[in-house]
Write a protein that holds these residues in place. Structure first.
Motif, PDB file in Angstrom:
ATOM      1  N   LEU A  29       0.814  -1.220   0.000  1.00 15.20           N
ATOM      2  CA  LEU A  29       0.000   0.000   0.000  1.00 15.20           C
ATOM      3  C   LEU A  29       0.842   1.262   0.000  1.00 15.20           C
ATOM      4  O   LEU A  29       0.325   2.369  -0.123  1.00 15.20           O
ATOM      5  CB  LEU A  29      -0.936   0.005   1.209  1.00 15.20           C
ATOM      6  CG  LEU A  29      -2.102  -0.972   1.071  1.00 15.20           C
ATOM      7  CD1 LEU A  29      -2.884  -1.049   2.367  1.00 15.20           C
ATOM      8  CD2 LEU A  29      -3.017  -0.529  -0.068  1.00 15.20           C
ATOM      9  N   ALA A  38      -6.430  -0.895  -4.431  1.00 19.29           N
ATOM     10  CA  ALA A  38      -7.338  -0.783  -3.278  1.00 19.29           C
ATOM     11  C   ALA A  38      -8.510   0.135  -3.617  1.00 19.29           C
ATOM     12  O   ALA A  38      -9.653  -0.120  -3.222  1.00 19.29           O
ATOM     13  CB  ALA A  38      -6.575  -0.250  -2.067  1.00 19.29           C
ATOM     14  N   ASN A  39      -8.227   1.199  -4.356  1.00 19.06           N
ATOM     15  CA  ASN A  39      -9.281   2.129  -4.777  1.00 19.06           C
ATOM     16  C   ASN A  39     -10.323   1.434  -5.649  1.00 19.06           C
ATOM     17  O   ASN A  39     -11.525   1.616  -5.476  1.00 19.06           O
ATOM     18  CB  ASN A  39      -8.655   3.277  -5.587  1.00 19.06           C
ATOM     19  CG  ASN A  39      -8.778   4.611  -4.869  1.00 19.06           C
ATOM     20  OD1 ASN A  39      -9.643   4.784  -4.011  1.00 19.06           O
ATOM     21  ND2 ASN A  39      -7.927   5.541  -5.231  1.00 19.06           N
ATOM     22  N   ILE A  41     -10.989  -1.818  -5.874  1.00 18.00           N
ATOM     23  CA  ILE A  41     -11.749  -2.803  -5.094  1.00 18.00           C
ATOM     24  C   ILE A  41     -12.692  -2.098  -4.119  1.00 18.00           C
ATOM     25  O   ILE A  41     -13.877  -2.410  -4.032  1.00 18.00           O
ATOM     26  CB  ILE A  41     -10.803  -3.724  -4.294  1.00 18.00           C
ATOM     27  CG1 ILE A  41      -9.914  -4.538  -5.236  1.00 18.00           C
ATOM     28  CG2 ILE A  41     -11.602  -4.656  -3.388  1.00 18.00           C
ATOM     29  CD1 ILE A  41      -8.829  -5.316  -4.500  1.00 18.00           C
ATOM     30  N   GLY A  42     -12.143  -1.149  -3.400  1.00 16.13           N
ATOM     31  CA  GLY A  42     -12.884  -0.513  -2.314  1.00 16.13           C
ATOM     32  C   GLY A  42     -14.097   0.255  -2.778  1.00 16.13           C
ATOM     33  O   GLY A  42     -15.055   0.438  -2.027  1.00 16.13           O
ATOM     34  N   MET A  60      -4.313  -8.667  -3.251  1.00  9.62           N
ATOM     35  CA  MET A  60      -5.487  -8.338  -2.439  1.00  9.62           C
ATOM     36  C   MET A  60      -6.594  -9.384  -2.634  1.00  9.62           C
ATOM     37  O   MET A  60      -7.769  -9.044  -2.796  1.00  9.62           O
ATOM     38  CB  MET A  60      -5.996  -6.918  -2.734  1.00  9.62           C
ATOM     39  CG  MET A  60      -4.928  -5.871  -2.426  1.00  9.62           C
ATOM     40  SD  MET A  60      -5.444  -4.172  -2.658  1.00  9.62           S
ATOM     41  CE  MET A  60      -3.826  -3.343  -2.550  1.00  9.62           C
ATOM     42  N   ILE A  62      -7.138 -11.334  -5.137  1.00  8.12           N
ATOM     43  CA  ILE A  62      -7.602 -11.591  -6.500  1.00  8.12           C
ATOM     44  C   ILE A  62      -6.452 -12.229  -7.304  1.00  8.12           C
ATOM     45  O   ILE A  62      -5.306 -11.798  -7.195  1.00  8.12           O
ATOM     46  CB  ILE A  62      -8.056 -10.275  -7.177  1.00  8.12           C
ATOM     47  CG1 ILE A  62      -9.236  -9.683  -6.385  1.00  8.12           C
ATOM     48  CG2 ILE A  62      -8.440 -10.517  -8.639  1.00  8.12           C
ATOM     49  CD1 ILE A  62      -9.728  -8.362  -6.927  1.00  8.12           C
TER      50      ILE A  62
ATOM     51  N   ARG B 400     -12.060   0.676   5.454  1.00  6.51           N
ATOM     52  CA  ARG B 400     -13.501   0.473   5.260  1.00  6.51           C
ATOM     53  C   ARG B 400     -13.778  -1.024   5.133  1.00  6.51           C
ATOM     54  O   ARG B 400     -12.932  -1.772   4.619  1.00  6.51           O
ATOM     55  CB  ARG B 400     -13.975   1.214   4.002  1.00  6.51           C
ATOM     56  CG  ARG B 400     -14.028   2.725   4.192  1.00  6.51           C
ATOM     57  CD  ARG B 400     -14.241   3.400   2.877  1.00  6.51           C
ATOM     58  NE  ARG B 400     -13.207   2.986   1.937  1.00  6.51           N
ATOM     59  CZ  ARG B 400     -13.342   2.971   0.633  1.00  6.51           C
ATOM     60  NH1 ARG B 400     -14.471   3.345   0.082  1.00  6.51           N
ATOM     61  NH2 ARG B 400     -12.355   2.601  -0.137  1.00  6.51           N
ATOM     62  N   LEU B 403     -12.704  -3.283   2.224  1.00  6.78           N
ATOM     63  CA  LEU B 403     -11.297  -3.488   1.937  1.00  6.78           C
ATOM     64  C   LEU B 403     -10.534  -4.163   3.057  1.00  6.78           C
ATOM     65  O   LEU B 403      -9.550  -4.854   2.819  1.00  6.78           O
ATOM     66  CB  LEU B 403     -10.627  -2.127   1.703  1.00  6.78           C
ATOM     67  CG  LEU B 403     -10.596  -1.608   0.285  1.00  6.78           C
ATOM     68  CD1 LEU B 403      -9.992  -0.222   0.272  1.00  6.78           C
ATOM     69  CD2 LEU B 403      -9.779  -2.544  -0.607  1.00  6.78           C
TER      70      LEU B 403
END
Lengths: 498, 498
Positions: A29, A38-39, A41-42, A60, A62, B400, B403
């Motif tokens: 990260l 992360a963006n 996915i999140g 992450m 995947i 969050r 994630l």
């Protein structure tokens, strides 16, 4: 295939991809490849995400691929976040995989000097030969509401809405998405155009213009390779929907700063304020006005003149708002006799009988809506600025421990009062929304930003425009009136041709 | 006793009363007499409060008196909240009780027309004959930090600080106290001067000028009976401390609005911008700038020139800030070779080597402070605008629910990261405070308003100035530089005379 058709297909793939290869994805990260992953996915991307990475088997959680060519499914869009020197070979891989749209986040190209410019030229040449279209390089990424897609270096969760935005600065773009969130204003598409080696600001603007779901266009502009062509496109779009432009590098010192941070060419032909105006573009003078104007133009009815009615619950704010209107070229007209008579029936005998309509410390919020309706129906008024439209929080103030006992307030009474104040406030706001719809005149509200979720939702869903200062509301009203005037002039001209 | 000595004693009693009679106090929170009473109690007035009311024996748990003359203790200040026609007789009661300072909240005097003007003249004549000095009538009340005294119609809890403020509009005054609270900016004294039948704006300004604990004066001005005398006083005060003026009724329409809401005389001699400037007064153009400028001038060191250093974590913001500086007449100078060399040792090789100093997406917040120090020590730089000085909230974003599991983040790790980010951020802010003190140059910060209590406290206690937009920060810097220039000119003139 014609170039414009090719561009359209490329941008369809960029903003509506069903599947994405993220080349340079990582679990770390502390790296951009981790943040962007992360963006994506999140924020709940509605599609398939294929991390591409030479080391890890999973990113992450995947499944990852070593090369883009190893992905078994079709891929609409590739996003590259690896060092500059690796990018051309990866673009060739993309071409082999039939990926024709590549978003290049990687930096260290033209923005860093002559060496970088050479790297960028070489990259472009590879891409052209392979039939691949490029976004960037040195792009901060994109956002698409249609796919819940956040492929950005900034950690933001933009709201979904109907403004589309191209920015020649990544960090200004990210900031506007964040401000939009705070203002309850959402975006349809956003792209940080980076160095624009291939796809340019003009291409994005043209695409937004053709997108019927996009109701306003925002453009942060630093430099243009072909200002004339850009202006032609922007003018065409502004005939159909509001186009709000913020120009970075308006001054000599600013231009110098712009040249040193982006791959912008020196000696670009400057575009002057007058030509923006002539093309019907709304030029925002401050970053705050940039988002404010797009927000209001995308939602509020256009006024049919420049005459402002002002409603206030205190004399001083009325004076300040009147001054601000005059200073921005808006008229604060006298009200019609019938309007004054109607207000006489509601307000105490010593009310000021003029515009601004001062409610003279009337404590009943319902009077507000009645006066509002009378003012909005006055044929001399094209739009209304409404000060202190939201109810105050009297009871929560009085229920502080120091006072609660002395005042004999219990929790039930405080809650009941708050609920009734919120209900009254909601009725006023809903009433204003209804009046705007039926009368087709805009209302801009001034007040402290609400802490109540109910008001926030109403503001977001109905597009109510609330600002903390009267000057900010007046500026928004001035821009609504400016664009309204432009549209009327266009219509008159077209009518004359028929 | 000379009139000026009498005025001083009156204002001492107004702002530092040991005991107050609140005439018209009531338990009814729907009435102003109830709101003001609750305000005085709720904000913890450090003195004795005597409610005066013809019906109830207790008001909010405090013993009430039927008449002010029945109060056994001495009373420094009376505050009247009863209907206009009852006020003269109550003022006579006050005189009998040896109360020489009376704050008249009651309205329906000159502000409502000729009849009200007559009532006001009669009231003034009664007060003069009885030796009583009046604040108001039609005042919204006062605030005094020294006594924790809120005698206001608005429900606000102002922060205590060192700005003193006289306002010719009650609601603008109340709003500024509220904005101050949001900006972590406190007031020493506030008075809503109302119709100024007796004590005038000039008297309050003179008093604030002599008060060594007051570090900046704010004046909201609509009209003056004796502009020349007022200007003389304001000029005298501005020689010693910053005086920030907002003029309501700058335009013809605004003047008309002002006349209809206050007891202001028509045909008042207008005061022009040039005369404000000549007298060393800082004129705020917007209500937002009004509080911003007072806030910064009361706290930050004055720059000794108009050259601005800019530090940023993104190119676009640097460009926008540079433009705003140029547009407001500030210089963004080239940096000295030694400065560039020192920055070369910290920043990556492709940094822009100029002003603005772009940290090129450096993620380590500590680099920020190092670059800041180098920039502030450059002799070509008189003040610094620092963009994105506060650390982002990366981890709280990534933690969050969607994630957290995928990223394998547990609560302990998130908390540890947040704590370390906060610590780093605090170090940067403390470092900036230290640099400002030792180098005597102002720093204005740009960033989203912090949600962390630790940053807020630092901002309040140390007077750090943080603004959400670069333009707002530049405007503040421009005013600091304007007032610094004025003070230098004064000093030069005085030196020439010696």
């Amino acid at each position: 295939m014609a170039k414009s058709e090719d561009t359209r297909q490329t941008l369809d793939a960029l903003f509506h991809p069903r599947s994405i290869a993220l080349i340079g994805a990582t679990n770390n990260l502390g790296k951009w490849g981790g943040i962007i992953m992360a963006n994506a996915i999140g924020n709940g991307f509605k599609g398939k995400l294929f991390p591409v990475n030479s080391r890890d088997e999973q990113i992450m959680g995947i499944r990852a691929y070593r090369k883009v060519t190893e992905i078994p499914d079709p891929v609409d869009l590739a996003c590259i976040v690896t060092p500059a020197e690796t990018v051309p070979a990866l673009v060739l891989d993309c071409a082999r995989k039939q990926i024709r749209t590549v978003l290049v986040i990687s930096s260290n190209f033209a923005e860093t000097g002559p060496e970088g410019q050479k790297r960028q030229d070489a990259l472009l040449s590879v891409a052209r030969d392979a039939g691949v279209r490029l976004v960037g390089p040195n792009s901060m990424g994109i956002f698409s509401s249609t796919r819940s897609l956040v492929l950005l270096m900034a950690l933001v969760e933009p709201l979904k809405g109907d403004i589309s935005f191209v920015s020649q600065s990544g960090n200004i773009g990210g900031q506007m998405l964040e401000w939009g969130k705070r203002l309850k204003t959402g975006f349809r598409h956003f792209v940080s155009s980076g160095n624009e080696a291939d796809l340019s600001c003009r291409d994005y603007v043209e695409y937004f213009g053709r997108d019927d779901r996009c109701r306003a266009v925002m453009i942060y502009l630093e430099s243009l390779k072909h200002p004339g062509g850009w202006m032609e496109t922007a003018r065409e779009v502004a005939r159909r929907k509001p186009v709000v432009v913020f120009k970075g590098g308006k001054t000599e010192a600013g231009q110098k700063a712009a040249r040193s941070h982006s791959g912008a060419l020196a000696g670009v032909v400057p575009i002057f304020d007058a030509s923006f105006r002539q093309a019907g573009l709304i030029q925002a003078r401050t970053t705050e006005a940039f988002i404010d104007c797009a927000r209001s133009l995308s939602r509020l009815p256009l006024p049919s003149g420049n005459r402002v009615g002002i409603i206030t619950r205190g004399g001083g704010w009325g004076v300040v708002t009147t001054d601000a209107c005059e200073e921005m070229g808006l008229e604060v007209p006298a009200l019609q006799p019938k309007t004054l008579e109607a207000l006489d029936r509601i307000l105490p005998p010593y009310w000021s009988r003029g515009n601004p309509v001062d409610l003279v410390a009337a404590t009943d919020i319902r009077i507000y809506l009645d006066c509002m309706e009378i003012l909005m129906k006055d044929p001399s008024v094209d739009g209304v600025i409404a000060l202190s439209a939201l109810p105050g929080r009297v009871m929560s103030f009085l229920s502080r421990p120091a006072l609660k006992e002395r005042l004999g307030l219990d929790d039930a009474r405080v809650r009941a009062y708050e609920a009734s104040a919120e209900k009254a406030g909601r009725e006023v706001l809903e009433g204003i929304v209804h009046l705007m719809r039926t009368l087709g005149k805009p209302v801009v509200l001034v007040g402290m930003y609400p802490t109540s979720g109910a008001f926030e939702t109403l503001i977001e869903k109905e597009g109510l425009n609330l600002y903390p200062t009267p000057e900010r509301a007046v500026r928004v009203m001035a821009r609504l009136m400016e664009y309204g005037r432009y549209r009327r002039r266009l219509e008159a001209r077209e009518a004359a041709w028929i």
